[in-house]
Design an enzyme around this catalytic site. Structure first.
Site, PDB file in Angstrom:
ATOM      1  CE  LYS A  98      47.414  34.128  36.779  1.00  0.00           C
ATOM      2  NZ  LYS A  98      48.008  35.159  37.614  1.00  0.00           N
ATOM      3  CD  GLU A 107      43.352  40.205  37.875  1.00  0.00           C
ATOM      4  OE1 GLU A 107      44.068  40.703  38.770  1.00  0.00           O
ATOM      5  OE2 GLU A 107      43.256  38.975  37.674  1.00  0.00           O
TER       6      GLU A 107
END
Length: 301
Positions: A173, A180
């Protein structure tokens, strides 16, 4: 399956609601009485303390934490350990540093408790769209939790999975969030170039709508970007100040430790730092240097 949910903020409450809609029983705890009432209003049960939450759950217990990373997560795990029994499972669905997850897992293992780190993406859209979950933990433990993950995910067999042992979920993550950062920066820079070409008077939202279909740069992030431009074409009222949650920093640090070149992610993080410097000393010094060596004019404040 019955689940204990710790932390009923926006994301925790949405996850609890999705589980309830999927036929699971959820008992939640949050220090905020209003948050507890909100869960009860959706058909869940609420406990007013961690001991009460643990007591309300059948064994072997499964408790999902959705609390801020760092000290709050540490304090929650420390408070839970003496209350739980061997074979109980703690899931950390927050954005913890994977090194902290490894440490907490080791502490829990010493008491016979299972620890699962679940990197969770989906934010405010997760209730309707489902959550992407990157899960680290013992294979048998994760398999036993399949009904929970399958309900929270976009589909029973998509958008989630065990990626490796404890720690790997939050590590994955972390890198996800680093990527991102880079994607967001690329879109922001591209649309900024379009916006600055004043003689074309480009409709940025229209461009975004075109790119959303068939284009190689189409993505859900572009969908959200286009929606934002449709609602507020000039971005009126939004300050040019970009915060970071910390995971981009962790990703860059890990890249350095591993000797992996990651210039895009690194520079996107630096741009966030730059956005917060409204009175840049570095830029003032650059202007001063140009004046010193070339006599170039300095713009006064």
């Amino acid at each position: 399956m019955q689940l204990g949910m710790i932390g009923l903020g926006k994301m925790g409450a949405n996850m609890a609601e999705r589980l309830l809609n999927g036929g699971h029983k959820v008992t939640g705890f949050d220090p905020n009485a209003q948050a507890r009432s909100g869960l009860e209003g959706k058909g869940g049960a609420a406990a007013d303390s961690l001991p009460a939450l643990v007591k309300a759950l059948p064994t072997p217990r499964v408790l999902w934490m959705m609390v801020p990373s760092g000290k709050i997560t540490d304090d929650t795990v420390d408070a839970l350990m003496p209350l739980l029994d061997e074979g109980d499972t703690v899931i950390d669905g927050g954005n913890s540093n994977y090194k902290d997850s490894l440490r907490r897992a080791a502490s829990c293992a010493g008491k016979g408790l299972n620890y699962v780190d679940c990197g969770t993406s989906g934010g405010v859209w997760g209730l309707a769209e489902g959550y992407s979950m990157m899960i680290g933990g013992d294979e048998k433990v994760v398999d036993a939790l399949t009904p929970i993950f399958a309900t929270l995910a976009p589909g029973k067999d998509k958008g989630w999975g065990r990626v490796g042992p404890v720690g790997s979920g939050h590590f994955t993550k972390m890198v996800h969030n680093g990527i991102e950062y880079g994607l967001m920066q690329a879109y922001a820079e591209g649309f900024s170039i379009l916006q600055h070409k004043q003689e074309f008077a480009l409709d940025l939202a229209r461009v975004g709508e075109i790119w959303r279909y068939g284009s190689v740069v189409r993505s859900w992030l572009l969908d959200l970007t286009t929606d934002a431009l449709n609602k507020n074409p000039t971005l009126e009222g939004i300050a040019p100040y970009v915060v970071d949650s910390g995971e981009g920093r962790w990703t860059v640090d890990e890249a350095i430790q591993l000797g992996v070149s990651a210039p895009v992610i690194t520079l996107s993080l630096m741009e966030r730092f730059r956005s917060r410097d409204a009175d840049s000393f570095a830029d003032k010094l650059l202007a001063s240097m140009r004046n010193q060596f070339g006599g170039h004019a300095i713009k006064k404040e």
